[in-house]
Design a protein around this motif. Structure first.
Motif, PDB file in Angstrom:
ATOM      1  N   PRO A  58      -3.590  -7.426  -7.971  1.00 18.22           N
ATOM      2  CA  PRO A  58      -4.259  -6.143  -7.739  1.00 18.22           C
ATOM      3  C   PRO A  58      -4.981  -5.657  -8.986  1.00 18.22           C
ATOM      4  N   ARG A  59      -6.190  -5.125  -8.767  1.00 17.74           N
ATOM      5  CA  ARG A  59      -6.978  -4.620  -9.888  1.00 17.74           C
ATOM      6  C   ARG A  59      -7.197  -3.116  -9.806  1.00 17.74           C
ATOM      7  N   SER A  60      -6.437  -2.463  -8.936  1.00 14.91           N
ATOM      8  CA  SER A  60      -6.518  -1.011  -8.817  1.00 14.91           C
ATOM      9  C   SER A  60      -5.197  -0.507  -8.265  1.00 14.91           C
ATOM     10  N   SER A  61      -4.961   0.784  -8.395  1.00 13.00           N
ATOM     11  CA  SER A  61      -3.723   1.357  -7.853  1.00 13.00           C
ATOM     12  C   SER A  61      -3.696   1.239  -6.334  1.00 13.00           C
ATOM     13  N   ALA A  62      -4.874   1.353  -5.693  1.00 13.19           N
ATOM     14  CA  ALA A  62      -4.928   1.193  -4.238  1.00 13.19           C
ATOM     15  C   ALA A  62      -4.521  -0.218  -3.834  1.00 13.19           C
ATOM     16  N   ALA A  63      -5.001  -1.223  -4.580  1.00 10.59           N
ATOM     17  CA  ALA A  63      -4.650  -2.609  -4.283  1.00 10.59           C
ATOM     18  C   ALA A  63      -3.153  -2.851  -4.472  1.00 10.59           C
ATOM     19  N   ARG A  64      -2.554  -2.189  -5.457  1.00 15.57           N
ATOM     20  CA  ARG A  64      -1.108  -2.339  -5.671  1.00 15.57           C
ATOM     21  C   ARG A  64      -0.314  -1.776  -4.490  1.00 15.57           C
ATOM     22  N   VAL A  65      -0.770  -0.630  -3.956  1.00 16.18           N
ATOM     23  CA  VAL A  65      -0.098  -0.045  -2.792  1.00 16.18           C
ATOM     24  C   VAL A  65      -0.220  -0.974  -1.591  1.00 16.18           C
ATOM     25  N   VAL A  66      -1.416  -1.548  -1.412  1.00 15.57           N
ATOM     26  CA  VAL A  66      -1.637  -2.462  -0.286  1.00 15.57           C
ATOM     27  C   VAL A  66      -0.767  -3.708  -0.427  1.00 15.57           C
ATOM     28  N   LYS A  67      -0.679  -4.257  -1.617  1.00 12.37           N
ATOM     29  CA  LYS A  67       0.184  -5.427  -1.827  1.00 12.37           C
ATOM     30  C   LYS A  67       1.636  -5.086  -1.509  1.00 12.37           C
ATOM     31  N   GLU A  68       2.097  -3.926  -1.933  1.00 15.04           N
ATOM     32  CA  GLU A  68       3.472  -3.515  -1.642  1.00 15.04           C
ATOM     33  C   GLU A  68       3.689  -3.371  -0.141  1.00 15.04           C
ATOM     34  N   PHE A  69       2.689  -2.834   0.549  1.00 14.10           N
ATOM     35  CA  PHE A  69       2.782  -2.706   2.009  1.00 14.10           C
ATOM     36  C   PHE A  69       2.905  -4.076   2.668  1.00 14.10           C
ATOM     37  N   LEU A  70       2.055  -5.025   2.280  1.00  9.96           N
ATOM     38  CA  LEU A  70       2.090  -6.356   2.875  1.00  9.96           C
ATOM     39  C   LEU A  70       3.395  -7.080   2.555  1.00  9.96           C
ATOM     40  N   GLN A  71       3.906  -6.913   1.350  1.00 10.59           N
ATOM     41  CA  GLN A  71       5.195  -7.510   1.002  1.00 10.59           C
ATOM     42  C   GLN A  71       6.313  -6.934   1.857  1.00 10.59           C
ATOM     43  N   SER A  72       6.286  -5.633   2.073  1.00 12.86           N
ATOM     44  CA  SER A  72       7.306  -4.986   2.909  1.00 12.86           C
ATOM     45  C   SER A  72       7.165  -5.421   4.364  1.00 12.86           C
ATOM     46  N   LEU A  73       5.909  -5.625   4.808  1.00 15.93           N
ATOM     47  CA  LEU A  73       5.682  -6.085   6.173  1.00 15.93           C
ATOM     48  C   LEU A  73       6.251  -7.488   6.362  1.00 15.93           C
ATOM     49  N   GLU A  74       6.005  -8.382   5.402  1.00 13.36           N
ATOM     50  CA  GLU A  74       6.547  -9.736   5.492  1.00 13.36           C
ATOM     51  C   GLU A  74       8.068  -9.720   5.457  1.00 13.36           C
ATOM     52  N   ALA A  75       8.652  -8.784   4.676  1.00 10.95           N
ATOM     53  CA  ALA A  75      10.109  -8.677   4.586  1.00 10.95           C
ATOM     54  C   ALA A  75      10.704  -7.929   5.769  1.00 10.95           C
ATOM     55  N   VAL A 162      -8.874  -2.321   6.815  1.00 10.20           N
ATOM     56  CA  VAL A 162      -9.371  -1.365   5.834  1.00 10.20           C
ATOM     57  C   VAL A 162      -8.217  -0.424   5.474  1.00 10.20           C
ATOM     58  N   PHE A 163      -7.892  -0.377   4.195  1.00  7.56           N
ATOM     59  CA  PHE A 163      -6.820   0.492   3.708  1.00  7.56           C
ATOM     60  C   PHE A 163      -7.418   1.614   2.873  1.00  7.56           C
ATOM     61  N   GLN A 164      -7.014   2.839   3.156  1.00  7.97           N
ATOM     62  CA  GLN A 164      -7.409   3.967   2.327  1.00  7.97           C
ATOM     63  C   GLN A 164      -6.142   4.625   1.779  1.00  7.97           C
ATOM     64  N   THR A 165      -6.133   4.930   0.503  1.00  7.52           N
ATOM     65  CA  THR A 165      -4.961   5.527  -0.118  1.00  7.52           C
ATOM     66  C   THR A 165      -5.282   6.932  -0.611  1.00  7.52           C
ATOM     67  N   LYS A 166      -4.233   7.684  -0.819  1.00  2.87           N
ATOM     68  CA  LYS A 166      -4.343   9.036  -1.363  1.00  2.87           C
ATOM     69  C   LYS A 166      -3.090   9.292  -2.197  1.00  2.87           C
ATOM     70  N   GLY A 167      -3.275   9.486  -3.491  1.00  2.12           N
ATOM     71  CA  GLY A 167      -2.118   9.719  -4.353  1.00  2.12           C
ATOM     72  C   GLY A 167      -1.120   8.581  -4.325  1.00  2.12           C
ATOM     73  N   ILE A 173      -4.982   3.117   7.787  1.00  2.00           N
ATOM     74  CA  ILE A 173      -5.162   1.676   8.000  1.00  2.00           C
ATOM     75  C   ILE A 173      -6.002   1.527   9.256  1.00  2.00           C
ATOM     76  N   ARG A 174      -7.117   0.817   9.125  1.00  2.71           N
ATOM     77  CA  ARG A 174      -7.933   0.483  10.297  1.00  2.71           C
ATOM     78  C   ARG A 174      -7.903  -1.032  10.433  1.00  2.71           C
ATOM     79  N   GLU A 175      -7.296  -1.501  11.507  1.00  2.44           N
ATOM     80  CA  GLU A 175      -6.978  -2.927  11.644  1.00  2.44           C
ATOM     81  C   GLU A 175      -7.803  -3.572  12.760  1.00  2.44           C
ATOM     82  N   TYR A 176      -8.428  -4.707  12.419  1.00  4.11           N
ATOM     83  CA  TYR A 176      -9.197  -5.491  13.379  1.00  4.11           C
ATOM     84  C   TYR A 176      -8.562  -6.877  13.522  1.00  4.11           C
TER      85      TYR A 176
END
Length: 326
Positions: A58-75, A162-167, A173-176
């Motif tokens: 991840p190269r941004s705080s938003a990307a870090r949140v998304v990575k954490e979400f995907l890791q939690s989803l896989e777990a 598409v992931f949008q973060t806030k704080g 999440i808009r999923e296709y």
């Protein structure tokens, strides 16, 4: 809603992924609001492909949140996911087979729990992470490789989200995905309808189309378990690969009967079944199952067919299918 493997829905789903992501709502369309320019797409070759979620850099705080979400989803860690939502979180699924939306935090969490439930293993691969000019927006493209808990089958689909973060929380999440693959893997839902939607079964069939036109609003409203006023079930579309159609029909139909029996526990006054005949090749199958033509469309070659739930549940599927050439 129960996803089933059933073979009495008589039409195929076709969809095309949009060439751009837009809803007309700038507040909910951060890509347009922040000027997601064409040059972002032209630089795709420079974007690395990750073989797993853990490999994502991840190269941004938003990307870090998304990575954490995907890791939690896989777990399959729904508790961890619940902590990632913002107070005004929402999930949008334009190609959801039931035409649903999830406009608040609680609904978003229920959707994720529903997604996770059927699978014993969830894994993403061939992942590409797209940064946008909006630092709070990240786009993920990847291949889902899931294992169905019930029978060990594989479910593979391509996702663009598409992931949008806030704080540092997920606000949208808009999923296709490809709904045709879902239809081939799981079949499609039996939809218990609210009493107010029953009038659609007696209107021109074209007014009941939703998935085939990818319309914004589902013309049918879904009843909730325990609704004693729910009397009808709308059988949506499915598709079976033609090479497996004959051997798969009877098991699917029997599975549908078992699912209907379970549904009647939630909807005790469920009496009527309706579905659409869109292609003539499925008419013979409908007749073999005891469905009757009720209402034709004045402009399109479509018509509604009807069968009583109790009569359907009493059918000997092996015998019924022996009468059908389809």
């Amino acid at each position: 809603m129960k996803r089933i493997l059933t073979a009495f829905i008589f039409t195929a789903i076709a969809t095309v992924f949009p060439t751009y992501i837009a809803s007309g709502n700038l507040e909910r369309d951060p890509l347009l609001a922040e000027g997601f320019e064409k040059k972002n797409f032209n630089s795709q070759r420079q974007i690395p492909t990750f073989n797993s979620v853990d490999e994502i850099v991840p190269r941004s705080s938003a990307a870090r949140v998304v990575k954490e979400f995907l890791q939690s989803l896989e777990a399959k860690d729904t508790n961890a996911i619940a902590l990632l939502w913002s107070q005004d979180a929402a999930v949008e699924v334009p190609y959801d087979l039931q035409g649903r939306s999830f406009p608040n935090r609680e609904a978003a969490q229920r959707y994720i729990e529903e997604v996770i439930q059927p699978f014993s293993e969830i894994r993403f691969e061939r992942i590409r992470l797209y940064q946008t000019r909006n630092p709070n927006v990240v786009i993920i493209e990847g291949q889902g490789d899931f294992t169905i808990a019930e029978d060990g089958r594989s479910y593979r689909n391509t996702y663009i989200s598409v992931f949008q973060t806030k704080g540092n929380k997920l606000s949208l999440i808009r999923e296709y995905f490809n709904p045709l693959i879902i239809a081939r893997t799981f079949g499609v839902d039996l939809n218990p309808t609210l009493q107010e939607s029953e009038v659609k079964f007696f209107a021109p069939p074209s007014q009941g189309l939703h998935l085939s036109q990818v319309t914004e609003v589902d013309p049918f409203k879904i009843a909730l378990p325990g609704d004693e006023m729910c009397r009808s079930v709308f059988v949506r579309s499915w598709m079976i690969d033609s090479s497996y159609q004959r051997q798969a029909q009877v098991p699917f139909l029997k599975d549908g009967q078992q699912t209907l029996k379970k549904m009647k526990q939630d909807f005790p006054n469920l009496w009527d079944m309706y579905t659409l005949i869109i292609h003539p090749s499925y008419a013979e199958l409908g007749q073999a199952l005891g469905f009757q033509k009720t209402c034709s469309d004045p402009k399109l070659p479509l018509y509604w067919i009807y069968q009583a739930v109790d009569r359907y549940l009493k059918l000997d599927m092996q015998k019924a299918m022996s009468k059908s050439k389809g």
